[in-house]
Design a protein around this motif. Structure first.
Motif, short mmCIF file in Angstrom:
data_model
loop_
_atom_site.label_atom_id
_atom_site.label_comp_id
_atom_site.label_asym_id
_atom_site.label_seq_id
_atom_site.Cartn_x
_atom_site.Cartn_y
_atom_site.Cartn_z
N GLU A 1 0.84 -1.20 0.00
CA GLU A 1 0.00 0.00 0.00
C GLU A 1 0.87 1.25 0.00
N TRP A 2 1.93 1.24 0.79
CA TRP A 2 2.81 2.39 0.87
C TRP A 2 3.52 2.64 -0.46
N ALA A 3 3.99 1.56 -1.10
CA ALA A 3 4.74 1.70 -2.35
C ALA A 3 3.84 1.93 -3.55
N GLY A 4 2.59 1.51 -3.45
CA GLY A 4 1.67 1.67 -4.58
C GLY A 4 1.80 0.58 -5.62
N VAL A 5 2.67 -0.38 -5.39
CA VAL A 5 2.84 -1.53 -6.27
C VAL A 5 3.02 -2.78 -5.39
N GLU A 6 2.89 -3.94 -6.03
CA GLU A 6 3.06 -5.17 -5.28
C GLU A 6 4.55 -5.47 -5.11
N VAL A 7 5.03 -5.23 -3.91
CA VAL A 7 6.43 -5.48 -3.58
C VAL A 7 6.55 -6.81 -2.84
N VAL A 8 5.56 -7.09 -2.00
CA VAL A 8 5.56 -8.28 -1.16
C VAL A 8 4.38 -9.15 -1.55
N LYS A 9 4.62 -10.44 -1.69
CA LYS A 9 3.57 -11.38 -2.04
C LYS A 9 3.82 -12.69 -1.28
N PHE A 10 2.76 -13.34 -0.82
CA PHE A 10 2.89 -14.59 -0.07
C PHE A 10 2.14 -15.70 -0.79
N ALA A 11 2.75 -16.87 -0.82
CA ALA A 11 2.07 -18.06 -1.34
C ALA A 11 1.06 -18.53 -0.30
#
Length: 62
Positions: free
Chosen positions: A40-50
């Motif tokens: 949310e802070w970056a505005g892009v998907e930086v972190v993703k979890f399986a």
């Protein structure tokens, strides 16, 4: 003798699965939610979890 019967009747894996689910729910999910705030802070998907899958030992959200 009773201890041996109890061990065979209730294998360790039977106790480990509920403990793993509780750990995932109480520890992993809150940490993942904090990391997802980075997206949310970056505005892009930086972190993703399986998805968390206890059967395969996968890590990620429950």
């Amino acid at each position: 003798m009773l201890w041996v019967i109890a061990t065979f009747a209730f294998p360790r894996s039977a106790r480990a699965r509920p403990a793993a689910r509780v750990f995932a729910r109480n520890e992993l999910v809150p940490l993942q939610a904090q990391f997802m705030a980075i997206n949310e802070w970056a505005g892009v998907e930086v972190v993703k979890f399986a998805p968390y899958d206890l059967a395969t030992g996968g890590e990620g959200a429950v």
